[in-house]
Design a protein around this motif. Structure first.
Motif, short mmCIF file in Angstrom:
data_model
loop_
_atom_site.label_atom_id
_atom_site.label_comp_id
_atom_site.label_asym_id
_atom_site.label_seq_id
_atom_site.Cartn_x
_atom_site.Cartn_y
_atom_site.Cartn_z
N PHE A 231 -7.36 -3.08 6.48
CA PHE A 231 -6.95 -2.67 5.12
C PHE A 231 -6.53 -3.95 4.37
O PHE A 231 -7.23 -4.95 4.47
CB PHE A 231 -5.86 -1.60 5.21
CG PHE A 231 -6.40 -0.30 5.76
CD1 PHE A 231 -6.94 0.66 4.92
CD2 PHE A 231 -6.41 -0.05 7.13
CE1 PHE A 231 -7.48 1.84 5.43
CE2 PHE A 231 -6.94 1.12 7.65
CZ PHE A 231 -7.48 2.07 6.79
N HIS B 52 -1.90 -0.39 11.97
CA HIS B 52 -1.45 -1.68 11.42
C HIS B 52 0.01 -1.56 11.06
O HIS B 52 0.57 -0.46 11.01
CB HIS B 52 -2.28 -2.01 10.17
CG HIS B 52 -2.41 -0.85 9.22
ND1 HIS B 52 -3.46 0.05 9.28
CD2 HIS B 52 -1.62 -0.40 8.23
CE1 HIS B 52 -3.31 0.98 8.35
NE2 HIS B 52 -2.19 0.74 7.71
N ASP C 201 0.86 -1.19 0.00
CA ASP C 201 0.00 0.00 0.00
C ASP C 201 0.90 1.24 0.00
O ASP C 201 0.70 2.18 0.77
CB ASP C 201 -0.93 -0.04 1.22
CG ASP C 201 -1.92 1.12 1.25
OD1 ASP C 201 -2.16 1.72 0.17
OD2 ASP C 201 -2.45 1.42 2.33
N TYR D 216 2.34 2.56 3.29
CA TYR D 216 1.43 2.57 4.45
C TYR D 216 1.37 1.17 5.08
O TYR D 216 0.47 0.85 5.85
CB TYR D 216 0.04 3.10 4.08
CG TYR D 216 0.07 4.62 3.96
CD1 TYR D 216 -0.11 5.42 5.08
CD2 TYR D 216 0.35 5.25 2.75
CE1 TYR D 216 -0.05 6.80 4.99
CE2 TYR D 216 0.42 6.63 2.66
CZ TYR D 216 0.23 7.40 3.79
OH TYR D 216 0.30 8.77 3.71
N ALA E 111 -5.19 6.84 9.71
CA ALA E 111 -6.29 5.89 9.98
C ALA E 111 -6.56 5.65 11.46
O ALA E 111 -6.94 4.56 11.87
CB ALA E 111 -5.97 4.56 9.28
C1 GLC Z 1 -4.73 6.18 5.10
C2 GLC Z 1 -3.74 6.57 4.04
C3 GLC Z 1 -3.93 5.69 2.84
C4 GLC Z 1 -3.70 4.26 3.27
C5 GLC Z 1 -4.54 3.88 4.49
C6 GLC Z 1 -4.04 2.63 5.13
O1 GLC Z 1 -6.03 6.38 4.70
O2 GLC Z 1 -3.87 7.92 3.73
O3 GLC Z 1 -3.11 6.04 1.77
O4 GLC Z 1 -4.00 3.40 2.22
O5 GLC Z 1 -4.52 4.85 5.48
O6 GLC Z 1 -2.84 2.87 5.82
#
Ligand code: GLC
Length: 563
Positions: free
Chosen positions: A168, A108, A65, A68, A205
């Motif tokens: 996620f 996470h 991601d 992230y 998040a």
């Molecule tokens: C937030 C970030 C995003 C990411 C998500 C999971 O929303 O801005 O880019 O995919 O968190 O960490």
């Protein structure tokens, strides 16, 4: 006005610039932006008037991601450079008076993080307790939660009847905030970064960290029989204890700036989160960006009128007045480009772009400018789904196809909403790859770089870039800072369907911002006298000296008002 509104705090006076490191500036020709590239561009940011830079994650990560998903919180990803490069960047930025704000991703980590690897090896051992390893129910996952990126939020722990929770991607296992050891590890890590002298954190998040550990299933909200994992987030109580502890153990020990990425905030919780003694200094105002959201993702979004968008911004402004200081954006790395999203086609030109920037930057709160916004970068259409490099775009495309849309129709949705719209390389000049890299860019460069780039705009005093410089300078000027930073927000002509207007005042001085988003010229009448012109995107004499003014389409005017 209440105390909070006027209380002077260093971070309130700042203008923040968000850098998406992969796409900002590549210094070594591998096609990926890096820390040395950012270092090279610090003078550019200084020149723009930037005081703080938020770096999207630069930690070690497998980039499922795009960073992230962190596999080591204490290491810089080798694609971005080394810790030494980071320290140099931090020191050089400091010399220019620029603070570095790190992204803090603590809901996470990555499935490649040592903790998770140890947990997999011993699914009933100590490290399994760092995550949510739960028994399934009757051969099914523990609950019917759908993850943010689609599919179940539970993944089987291989070789067991356990599942682990990931709100996620499955490569982003959720950390167990009920475990004191986890909290200690995270707090130590945060303090370690603060010891380095960073200015603060943008907190990713964060609303998701509190779980209902009974993991109840809820009424399905889609044909897959699942419900969005936010159903649990919205119902569970007790996040305050966790956030209070987080603040006490880390940020509160110094004067740290923090801005939360907070969705699904419970009603009435604004002050608890960002009030005088709130958990964070600020949080983003996502209300206007949420308006398009439909039931089923990007292929099913709502049309939003100008009036609705404007009223939503005004409502946020009014709700936090005297209570909190929000952070205002028109785009970020998760949202489409503001120019493509909020400007009607006839206004997608330099005048319209300046107008949009102006109404956003002069709102009450902290202006965040996302890389490329200051030159008017736009959405970018890719040829096929393979040209995208974003887990969420893949998921949204898949959902659209499963709902029966054609490839073309599903791509249309991505053209409008893909996160990659804002992640294409920064357009530095009209040369190869927009001057972003000498190699092969990791993500396609937007074809309009020959028309929209920094080098050309530097040369043109009438450019969007020069306007942004003036706009930021006005907000920070000795003469007007008190009005634009600490002053009250007063909406004007709220019901008007093409005029976005508001005043800002500190009780002594007052300025109005008038922006004609409509196609026709309009006459705006006031009971007070319009005086000195502070900023305009079209020709204006230095003084208006009248109670009415005619605005061209796409014209924005900031001027002093006198009794
Ligand atoms: C937030 C970030 C995003 C990411 C998500 C999971 O929303 O801005 O880019 O995919 O968190 O960490």
């Amino acid at each position: 006005m209440e105390e909070r509104a006027v209380k002077k705090q260093w971070w309130k006076e700042k203008v923040v610039y968000q850098i998406y490191p992969k796409s900002f500036k590549d210094s070594n020709g591998d096609g990926i932006g890096d820390l040395k590239g950012i270092l090279e561009k610090l003078p550019y940011l200084k020149n723009l008037g930037i005081d703080m830079v938020w770096l999207s994650p630069v930690y070690q990560s497998p980039f499922i991601d795009q960073g992230y998903d962190i596999s080591d919180y204490y290491k810089i990803s080798e694609v971005f450079g080394t810790m030494e490069d980071f320290d140099t960047l931090l020191a050089e930025a400091k010399k220019l008076g620029i603070g570095i704000v790190m992204d803090l991703v603590i809901n996470h980590c990555s499935s490649e993080h040592e903790w998770f690897q140890k947990a997999l090896k011993d699914p009933y051992g100590e490290y399994a307790g760092y995550f949510y390893f739960e028994k399934g129910k009757d051969g099914n996952p523990p609950s019917n939660y759908r993850s943010y990126f689609g599919g179940s939020a539970w993944e089987k722990v291989p070789g067991t009847d356990l599942y682990y929770l990931h709100m996620f991607a499955k490569e982003q296992p959720d950390l167990n905030w009920e475990n004191p050891k986890v909290k200690k590890e995270l707090f130590d890590m945060i303090n370690w970064w603060l010891d380095k002298g960073i200015a603060g954190f943008r907190i990713d998040a964060i609303i998701n960290i509190k779980k209902d550990v009974n993991f109840p299933s809820y009424e399905p909200d889609g044909p897959d029989g699942m419900c969005a994992c936010t159903a649990m987030v919205e119902r569970v109580d007790g996040i305050g204890e966790l956030l209070g502890e987080l603040k006490r153990e880390t940020f509160a020990k110094r004067d740290t700036f923090t801005v939360g990425e907070v969705f699904n905030l419970k009603e009435g919780a604004l002050e608890e989160f960002v009030g005088e003694d709130g958990y964070f200094s600020s949080m983003f105002d996502f209300a206007p960006h949420m308006l398009t959201e439909g039931q089923n993702g990007w292929y099913d979004t709502r049309e939003v009128t100008f009036l609705e968008w404007k009223k939503t911004i005004i409502q946020s402004q009014m709700e936090c007045q005297g209570k909190a200081f929000l952070s205002n954006i028109i785009e970020n790395h998760d949202e489409p480009r503001g120019v493509s999203r909020y400007l009607p086609e006839y206004a997608q030109n330099p005048d319209g772009i300046k107008m949009l920037g102006c109404v956003s930057v002069l709102l009450r709160g902290i202006p965040f400018i996302y890389q490329g916004q200051e030159i008017g970068m736009t959405n970018c259409q890719m040829d096929s789904i393979e040209d995208y490099d974003d887990i969420d775009t893949y998921h949204q495309y898949r959902e659209a196809r499963e709902a029966g849309l054609s490839d073309k129709e599903a791509l249309e949705a991505c053209y409008r909403f893909s996160r990659d719209n804002a992640r294409t390389p920064m357009q530095w000049d009209a040369g190869e790859n927009a001057g972003f890299t000498k190699g092969m860019p990791w993500l396609r460069v937007n074809e309009n770089y020959r028309m929209v780039n920094v080098a050309d705009q530097e040369k043109d005093p009438g450019s969007v870039l020069h306007f942004y410089r003036k706009l930021i300078a006005l907000r920070k000027s000795e003469e007007w800072k008190n009005v634009f930073v600490y002053g009250e927000f007063l909406p004007l002509f709220e019901e008007d369907e093409s005029l976005f207007a508001y005043a800002r005042t500190d009780g002594e001085k007052k300025a109005v911002i008038l922006a004609n988003f409509g196609k026709e010229e309009m006459t705006v009448k006031f009971s007070e006298n319009l005086g000195k012109v502070l900023l305009a995107n079209m020709y204006r004499p230095q003084q208006i000296n009248a109670r009415e003014v005619v605005l061209e389409p796409c014209e924005v005017l900031v001027c002093q008002v006198c009794e």
